[in-house]
Design a protein around this motif. Structure first.
Motif, PDB file in Angstrom:
ATOM      1  N   SER A 150       0.843  -1.194   0.000  1.00  0.00           N
ATOM      2  CA  SER A 150       0.000   0.000   0.000  1.00  0.00           C
ATOM      3  C   SER A 150       0.880   1.247   0.000  1.00  0.00           C
ATOM      4  N   ASP A 151       0.266   2.382  -0.228  1.00  0.00           N
ATOM      5  CA  ASP A 151       1.032   3.625  -0.288  1.00  0.00           C
ATOM      6  C   ASP A 151       1.089   4.343   1.053  1.00  0.00           C
ATOM      7  N   SER A 152       0.453   3.783   2.079  1.00  0.00           N
ATOM      8  CA  SER A 152       0.493   4.424   3.394  1.00  0.00           C
ATOM      9  C   SER A 152       0.167   3.402   4.478  1.00  0.00           C
ATOM     10  N   VAL A 153       0.522   3.772   5.715  1.00  0.00           N
ATOM     11  CA  VAL A 153       0.259   2.917   6.864  1.00  0.00           C
ATOM     12  C   VAL A 153      -0.743   3.631   7.769  1.00  0.00           C
ATOM     13  N   PRO A 154      -1.791   2.942   8.233  1.00  0.00           N
ATOM     14  CA  PRO A 154      -2.764   3.594   9.125  1.00  0.00           C
ATOM     15  C   PRO A 154      -2.067   4.200  10.346  1.00  0.00           C
ATOM     16  N   ASP A 155      -2.482   5.384  10.759  1.00  0.00           N
ATOM     17  CA  ASP A 155      -1.810   6.116  11.844  1.00  0.00           C
ATOM     18  C   ASP A 155      -1.784   5.328  13.147  1.00  0.00           C
ATOM     19  N   LYS A 156      -2.907   4.714  13.517  1.00  0.00           N
ATOM     20  CA  LYS A 156      -2.948   3.982  14.779  1.00  0.00           C
ATOM     21  C   LYS A 156      -2.002   2.791  14.761  1.00  0.00           C
ATOM     22  N   PHE A 157      -2.048   2.043  13.663  1.00  0.00           N
ATOM     23  CA  PHE A 157      -1.156   0.891  13.576  1.00  0.00           C
ATOM     24  C   PHE A 157       0.299   1.338  13.512  1.00  0.00           C
TER      25      PHE A 157
END
Length: 783
Positions: A65-72
């Motif tokens: 993916s092009d980004s990682v979820p902030d919480k994770f």
């Protein structure tokens, strides 16, 4: 610079070694770190997961993916590598602590690896966890830091980290364990997944639940202590349960997923599909499938297109049936018999060519072309019917007669311009049955063609009465694509705007299913141009409709081609069509393309341009090319006496007493059937007895009509039934004499029916009226 050159000359071997080490360091990292196969993933136009196909190695591994979820991201950094954004790829403090702990314990107990080093380890599968391997990882990690940004490295890690079983990467893990997008996870869920790459075996249901819970809660405590989450969030988070049995991944558009996988295997494709509309359509299809399967009808496909963007909004390749009934077959692009679904194209072609006006009367009488004898669905005849009514009622006989008059090759040329890929043979291969289901096409091409016609009309009205050169282009399902409609010009691509508009006006009048039959009386109803089709043998049922903004296409049947009673377009496919239109936004009807139309005087009774003797006319807009059509041929000027009960002429009446009156007259065969459906049709008055009758007498066989071979049925006793001969006469009151092979068999008056029982073989039937007019017909009687 001079000193450097001098140093290099003095220390040649050392310089060479350094140069080789630098080159080796530069090229030590493979260009592509991970070569693992990935799952094929499709998402909606709003990035909601529609479905995924597992990777070739059996792993649920989504593309990076092009980004990682902030919480994770927060959780994984706090758990794995607090100083991730500060170190150069390795953390000396962590390495020292790990080395000290391992030496004191006598075995490898602690790694001290950074996330960058773990990325390298994950890419170097199967390597032993030795100190030498650690040194290699450290070197490669520093090299990776030069190549990629910190966020890109973190994306790689979260995409290839193991999460237990055959689940790899945060995207797959969030769907498998929590059945939702990773960006929608709670703090507790994110923390649970963050501790898994370190010990993926903890996730197995029923095992290690206590250890997993403890690790998660310690991480949540750490987040609370450093102020990342507040006390309430922490207390609520530690009460959340752990994931149990893995969820199956969503399969909202499984057949579109198959289609995407053919060209984009292993990729993540953002489609044009609207998730909510797709799910609503899935529910509609399931509801109708549960009803239709009671009649052993198992397969349904639905396609919804956006007219203006040509995007696929809904793609239902098949019903939720079972494997025994070809559940996995995507029927949208499969060739099926077209039934009557091509009739609007013939109507539009004849309007476009100027061979027809919308309300022109066309013959609807028994017809035979060689061995081909078309029949209407209800096996009755109207004698003559308006062309637009023949289309809206889907009458076969008038349509075939229109095709024969228009020309098979001309119509075939129009169809080829529509780019129907399943039209593989020449026109003569299909014959006149081409317009009744003799050819095959698919839902994709047909919806594309109807969408292109709608778009042509929209663009004509929006662009100063000009046409785009690439209207009949392929629809798109990849959101990264856009349609190039070509350039604007004054030249139409296939049909002109007026012909399309008049065709849609006729299709709007098609009788809707029972649940919608009074649609025009409700303000909430919308105007839809639509058409059904039913193939020979009740194998395929079609319904395709268009509005200004949307095209909906439906096919119903059995994928194996088995026909079923009741598998009729208006009964099976049409209800699905209108259910889908009901969940689409309502929109206005098409604007009338006045620049391609002109207002003319039309004969109300015949639909032709009014002649000077037409007595009942109206002003109507027709397509510009329609001005070359002939004036009304059915109105004749007749001469009557003052009572208007008899025809007269100068042989029996003074010219001053003769009344000239316009009279609507159909040919005898058309009139024979027409008057049964139209009680106000008035045949010509007879000539007065004292008048010398001049011309205008005509006869036609009703049965047999253009038929050469006749099979005589037998009754239950084995006796051969009589052959009923029928003739239509323009003056039925005249006596007609009947002959078979020159042998007189009887006479009739008013109703000209004659029962005979001819022997097998060839015969000549001859009829002659009392004025000497004669008609012959050759037949063959077969046992």
């Amino acid at each position: 610079m001079y000193r450097l050159i001098k140093y290099l000359k003095r220390h040649k071997i050392k310089s060479l070694v350094i140069f080789i080490l630098v080159i080796a360091y530069y090229f030590c990292l493979p260009k592509q770190l991970f070569k693992d196969p990935t799952a094929t993933v499709i998402t909606s136009n709003s990035n909601e997961l529609l479905g995924a196909l597992i990777a070739d190695d059996g792993q649920w591994r989504f593309p990076v993916s092009d980004s990682v979820p902030d919480k994770f991201k927060t959780c994984i950094l706090q758990f794995e590598d607090e100083y991730y954004y500060k170190h150069p790829g390795f953390n000396p403090v962590s390495i020292f602590k790990a080395l000290k702990g391992n030496i004191s314990s006598g075995s490898v107990k602690r790694g001290g690896s950074t996330i960058t080093q773990q990325v390298i380890r994950l890419s170097r599968k199967g390597q032993s966890r030795s100190y030498l391997e650690k040194i290699k990882e450290l070197v490669l990690a520093t090299r990776l830091e030069f190549r990629l940004s910190k966020d890109e490295i973190l994306n790689l890690y979260t995409s290839y980290a193991p999460f237990g079983g055959n689940v790899v990467g945060i995207d797959a893990a969030s769907w498998r364990y929590y059945n939702r997008n990773a960006f929608d996870l709670s703090w507790a869920e994110s923390a649970t997944l963050a501790v898994l790459p370190n010990a993926p075996s903890l996730i197995y249901p029923g095992k290690n639940q206590k250890r997993l819970l403890d690790k998660r809660n310690r991480l949540l405590k750490k987040l609370y202590n450093n102020g990342t989450i507040d006390q309430l969030t922490y207390e609520l988070s530690i009460t959340e349960g752990l994931p149990q049995k893995p969820y199956p991944l969503p399969q909202i558009a499984p057949h579109l997923l198959q289609k995407v996988a053919l060209k984009h295997k292993g990729q993540r494709i953002k489609t044009t599909v609207k998730s909510s509309l797709q799910q609503q359509t899935n529910s509609i299809v399931k509801q109708h499938y549960n009803r239709l399967k009671q009649n052993e009808i198992y397969n349904i496909s639905v396609l919804v297109l956006d007219v203006n963007t040509r995007e696929v909004l809904t793609y239902v390749g098949n019903s939720p049936t079972d494997n025994a009934h070809q559940k996995s077959v995507d029927i949208i692009d499969k060739p099926r018999s077209t039934g009557s679904i091509l009739k609007p194209f013939l109507y539009a072609a004849m309007l476009d060519a100027g061979d027809l006006l919308p309300n022109t009367l066309v013959a609807d009488v028994p017809t035979q072309f060689g061995s081909y004898q078309p029949e209407n669905y209800n096996q009755t005849y109207d004698g003559a019917v308006f062309a637009n009514e023949a289309l809206s009622r889907s009458l076969n006989v008038p349509t075939v007669r229109m095709l024969q008059e228009f020309g098979l090759d001309r119509f075939y040329h129009y169809l080829k311009q529509l780019q129907l890929k399943d039209l593989k043979y020449n026109a003569n291969h299909y014959g006149l049955s081409l317009v009744l289901g003799g050819a095959e096409s698919n839902l994709w091409d047909l919806c594309k063609s109807y969408a292109a016609m709608s778009s042509t009309l929209n663009h004509f009205n929006a662009n100063s009465s000009q046409y785009f050169s690439n209207e009949f282009c392929q629809p798109i399902y990849n959101s990264q694509q856009t349609i190039d409609f070509g350039t604007l010009s004054n030249e139409k691509e296939v049909f002109d705007a007026a012909s399309i508009f008049l065709t849609f006006e006729s299709m709007k009048q098609v009788n809707r299913p029972e649940s919608d039959e009074s649609w025009e009386y409700y303000d909430s109803s919308q105007e839809i141009a639509w058409k059904t089709g039913t193939s020979f043998g009740f194998r395929d049922a079609w319904a395709i409709g268009t509005t200004k903004d949307y095209v909906v296409g439906v096919w119903v049947g059995n994928a194996d081609g088995e026909g079923r009673p009741g598998l009729v377009g208006v009964q099976t496919a049409a209800p699905i069509l209108f259910d889908v239109f009901d969940v689409l936004p309502k929109n206005d009807w098409f604007a009338q393309p006045y620049d391609e139309m002109l207002e003319v005087t039309i004969c109300k009774k015949s639909g032709y341009r009014a002649s000077s003797i037409c007595d009942d006319t109206e002003m109507r807009y027709i397509q510009t090319s329609g001005q070359k059509t002939e004036p009304c041929p059915f109105h004749k000027l007749v001469h009557l006496d003052v009572s208007e009960m008899y025809q007269v002429n100068s042989s029996c009446e003074a010219v001053s007493n003769i009344k000239n009156k316009s009279w609507f007259i159909l040919p005898p065969l058309q009139a024979y059937y027409f008057k049964t459906k139209n009680p106000f049709y008035k045949p010509l008055p007879p000539y007065r007895n004292d008048c010398l009758e001049s011309t205008g007498i005509s006869m036609e066989f009703i049965y047999p009509n253009q038929q050469t071979t006749i099979f005589l049925p037998k009754d239950f006793d084995g006796n051969t039934n009589d052959l009923i001969l029928k003739v239509a006469h323009s003056k039925p009151e005249l006596e007609i004499h009947w002959y078979i092979d020159s042998e007189y068999i009887g006479s009739t008056k008013d109703i000209h029916d004659m029962a005979v029982l001819p022997t097998s073989g060839d015969h000549i039937i001859t009829v002659m009226d009392e004025l000497g007019n004669e008609l012959k017909h050759k037949i063959t009687i077969s046992d």
